[in-house]
Design an enzyme around this catalytic site. Structure first.
Site, PDB file in Angstrom:
ATOM      1  N   PHE A 144      44.530  37.053  -1.167  1.00  0.00           N
ATOM      2  CA  PHE A 144      45.222  36.759  -2.431  1.00  0.00           C
ATOM      3  C   PHE A 144      46.441  37.688  -2.558  1.00  0.00           C
ATOM      4  O   PHE A 144      46.379  38.861  -2.187  1.00  0.00           O
ATOM      5  CB  PHE A 144      44.227  36.998  -3.575  1.00  0.00           C
ATOM      6  N   ASP A 221      36.865  42.390  -2.237  1.00  0.00           N
ATOM      7  CA  ASP A 221      37.293  41.651  -3.417  1.00  0.00           C
ATOM      8  C   ASP A 221      36.332  40.478  -3.586  1.00  0.00           C
ATOM      9  O   ASP A 221      36.219  39.626  -2.700  1.00  0.00           O
ATOM     10  CB  ASP A 221      38.739  41.165  -3.217  1.00  0.00           C
ATOM     11  N   TYR A 246      36.664  36.285 -15.244  1.00  0.00           N
ATOM     12  CA  TYR A 246      37.088  35.057 -15.955  1.00  0.00           C
ATOM     13  C   TYR A 246      36.968  33.824 -15.078  1.00  0.00           C
ATOM     14  O   TYR A 246      37.306  32.742 -15.503  1.00  0.00           O
ATOM     15  CB  TYR A 246      38.521  35.198 -16.493  1.00  0.00           C
ATOM     16  N   LYS A 247      36.518  33.983 -13.840  1.00  0.00           N
ATOM     17  CA  LYS A 247      36.334  32.827 -12.955  1.00  0.00           C
ATOM     18  C   LYS A 247      34.907  32.301 -13.147  1.00  0.00           C
ATOM     19  O   LYS A 247      34.607  31.742 -14.198  1.00  0.00           O
ATOM     20  CB  LYS A 247      36.689  33.223 -11.531  1.00  0.00           C
ATOM     21  N   ARG A 395      42.858  22.431  -4.842  1.00  0.00           N
ATOM     22  CA  ARG A 395      41.554  23.090  -4.774  1.00  0.00           C
ATOM     23  C   ARG A 395      40.627  22.404  -5.755  1.00  0.00           C
ATOM     24  O   ARG A 395      40.985  22.193  -6.922  1.00  0.00           O
ATOM     25  CB  ARG A 395      41.664  24.562  -5.177  1.00  0.00           C
TER      26      ARG A 395
HETATM   27  C1  LIG Z   1      41.898  35.728  -9.154  1.00  0.00           C
HETATM   28  C2  LIG Z   1      42.060  36.800  -8.124  1.00  0.00           C
HETATM   29  C3  LIG Z   1      42.679  38.016  -8.459  1.00  0.00           C
HETATM   30  C4  LIG Z   1      43.278  38.209  -9.820  1.00  0.00           C
HETATM   31  O1  LIG Z   1      43.586  39.505 -10.159  1.00  0.00           O
HETATM   32  P1  LIG Z   1      44.042  39.814 -11.664  1.00  0.00           P
HETATM   33  O2  LIG Z   1      44.348  41.220 -11.700  1.00  0.00           O
HETATM   34  O3  LIG Z   1      42.889  39.402 -12.547  1.00  0.00           O
HETATM   35  O4  LIG Z   1      45.212  38.942 -11.956  1.00  0.00           O
HETATM   36  C5  LIG Z   1      42.724  39.004  -7.481  1.00  0.00           C
HETATM   37  N1  LIG Z   1      42.208  38.799  -6.239  1.00  0.00           N
HETATM   38  C6  LIG Z   1      41.626  37.614  -5.904  1.00  0.00           C
HETATM   39  C7  LIG Z   1      41.054  37.423  -4.531  1.00  0.00           C
HETATM   40  C8  LIG Z   1      41.547  36.583  -6.835  1.00  0.00           C
HETATM   41  O5  LIG Z   1      40.993  35.426  -6.501  1.00  0.00           O
END
Ligand SMILES: *Cc1c(COP(=O)(O)O)cnc(C)c1O
Length: 435
Positions: A144, A221, A246-247, A395
């Site tokens: 990401f 992560d 939040y996911k 997705r």
């Molecule tokens: C959604 C996601 C993030 C989001 O990070 P935020 O700080 O909440 O914006 C980070 N890493 C991965 C792998 C994600 O899927």
């Protein structure tokens, strides 16, 4: 690897009906089917296929939040901090550890955003590496963006070298790749357990062991795995982990992240953002910084209490059903999504960019087609809500507690219809496929 052919494929006249029947059978046989009713909006025809980006709210969240405003915030006012709020980051962290992460108490805390938590953990991991010849951070090309940018920034700050693993965008990072990329120069390895694009599920225990064999530390992560796949951080002896709430945990837009620090690293933990909330005896407000003992020392500023309330509803549900049941439904959902893809989308030139073996994927699949960028907006207009990931992926995210098989059926049927329309409408001007 070839998928079991859906029994309905190749019988165009009967396909739609047969697949609809199958969706209904899967719903009827689903032991978690009744949990869908706990979520707001599931009694409509809307097809929500993006619970991996932003989970739906639970109905009880309305009462949880309004009750908090009325009684806790409104009634207890500043007394709330002493009575309950100051403990919530750790209390909810422990529940998350127990229900979702396979983490014993005292190692998980709710704080900041994932981006900030990752920054703090990567820096803490680097601080725990004492050997001066370990100067490399290992990361992969398909992680990401925030993860890649952070590691690039930290490498610059600390004068370290990046060692990139070239990840296959339709699968992900393997143990062999990690073994090849790590060695005596490895300080820290940063990876995602479930790839945000392909949905590939990395071998977390295997990779963690490989990193340890090379003498490095690992930061995982868990954004796309927390609440969708079974995780056993303690058993795998993971060093550090971070993730979103939040996911799949339905904490609401911008709800704070979680941090896991293995108890082994807590004693000397040095995180880089020294704020008053992470200090020993915070309310002494004394001179100089000395970290609080345990996971509390990971905190920096005032915890976002309001933002961490909603996720408790989902943690309660997960504790009730267990992650094994959640994962089982998730695998059935992604398998049905692949089946729909094979029957309807593949013949229209769509490609599956997700592993076919359910054991190698999380709870979403990605399908690719040049028309998807434009099509996603049209789908949203008609209440079919997947998300688009550049350059040409849709997705299909399947949040196990709230998504039904018929909801998934409706969503993929809408994608198929749009593809068919596009085809007939575009024959005259430009070819639909650009391969
Ligand atoms: C959604 C996601 C993030 C989001 O990070 P935020 O700080 O909440 O914006 C980070 N890493 C991965 C792998 C994600 O899927």
């Amino acid at each position: 690897m070839s998928a079991p052919r859906p029994e309905t494929a190749g019988t165009p006249a009967g396909t739609t009906d047969a697949l609809l029947r199958r969706a209904r059978e899967l719903d009827a046989a689903d032991p978690l089917a009744s949990y869908r009713g706990h979520f707001i909006g599931t009694d409509t025809e809307l097809s929500y296929l993006d619970g991996n980006s932003l989970g739906r709210p639970l109905k009880r969240t309305v009462t949880d939040i309004s009750g908090f405003i009325q009684d806790s915030w409104g009634g207890r006012l500043i007394r709330g901090w002493d009575e309950e709020w100051l403990e919530l980051p750790q209390a909810i962290g422990d529940q998350l550890g127990r229900a979702v992460l396979g983490a014993a108490p005292g190692q998980t805390v709710i704080a900041d955003s994932t981006t900030v938590v990752l920054y703090k953990l990567i820096r803490a991991a680097l601080a725990a590496v004492t050997d001066p010849v370990r100067t490399e951070i290992v990361l992969d090309t398909d992680n990401f963006p925030t993860d890649r940018y952070l590691v690039e920034g930290i490498a610059r700050e600390e004068g370290l070298t990046l060692r990139w693993i070239d990840a296959d965008p339709s699968s992900g990072v393997t143990v062999e790749q990690v073994r090849a990329a790590t060695g005596p120069a490895t300080a820290v390895v940063v990876l995602s357990q479930v790839a945000y694009r392909s949905g590939f599920l990395a071998d977390l225990p295997g990779i963690t062991a490989a990193v340890h064999d090379a003498g490095g530390l690992v930061v995982w992560d868990l954004c796309h795995s927390a609440g969708s796949v079974e995780i056993a951080l303690d058993t795998a002896d993971v060093d550090f982990a971070a993730g979103c709430t939040y996911k799949y945990l339905n904490g609401g837009p911008g709800s704070p992240a979680f941090a896991y620090v293995n108890a082994r690293h807590l004693a000397g933990l040095q995180q880089p953002i020294w704020g008053w909330m992470g200090r020993k005896d915070a309310f002494e407000m004394g001179p100089g910084y000395e970290a609080a003992a345990g996971i509390r020392g990971f905190l920096s500023g005032t915890p976002a209490i309001f933002g961490m309330l909603a996720m408790r509803g989902t943690l309660d549900l997960i504790e009730e059903v267990g992650m094994a049941a959640v994962r089982e439904k998730s695998c059935l959902l992604t398998a049905f999504a692949v089946e729909l893809h094979d029957a309807w989308l593949a013949p229209a030139g769509v490609e599956l960019s997700t592993p076919r073996n359910p054991e190698l994927r999380g709870s979403h699949i990605t399908v690719d087609h040049p028309a998807f960028r434009e099509m996603t907006a049209a789908l949203w207009e008609q209440d079919v809500i997947p998300d688009f990931r550049a350059p040409q992926g849709i997705r299909i995210g399947l949040s196990p507690l709230g998504t039904s098989f018929t909801e998934l059926y409706r969503g993929v049927a809408a994608i198929r219809e749009r593809l068919e329309e596009g085809r007939s409408g575009q024959d005259q001007d430009r070819p639909f496929r650009q391969d």
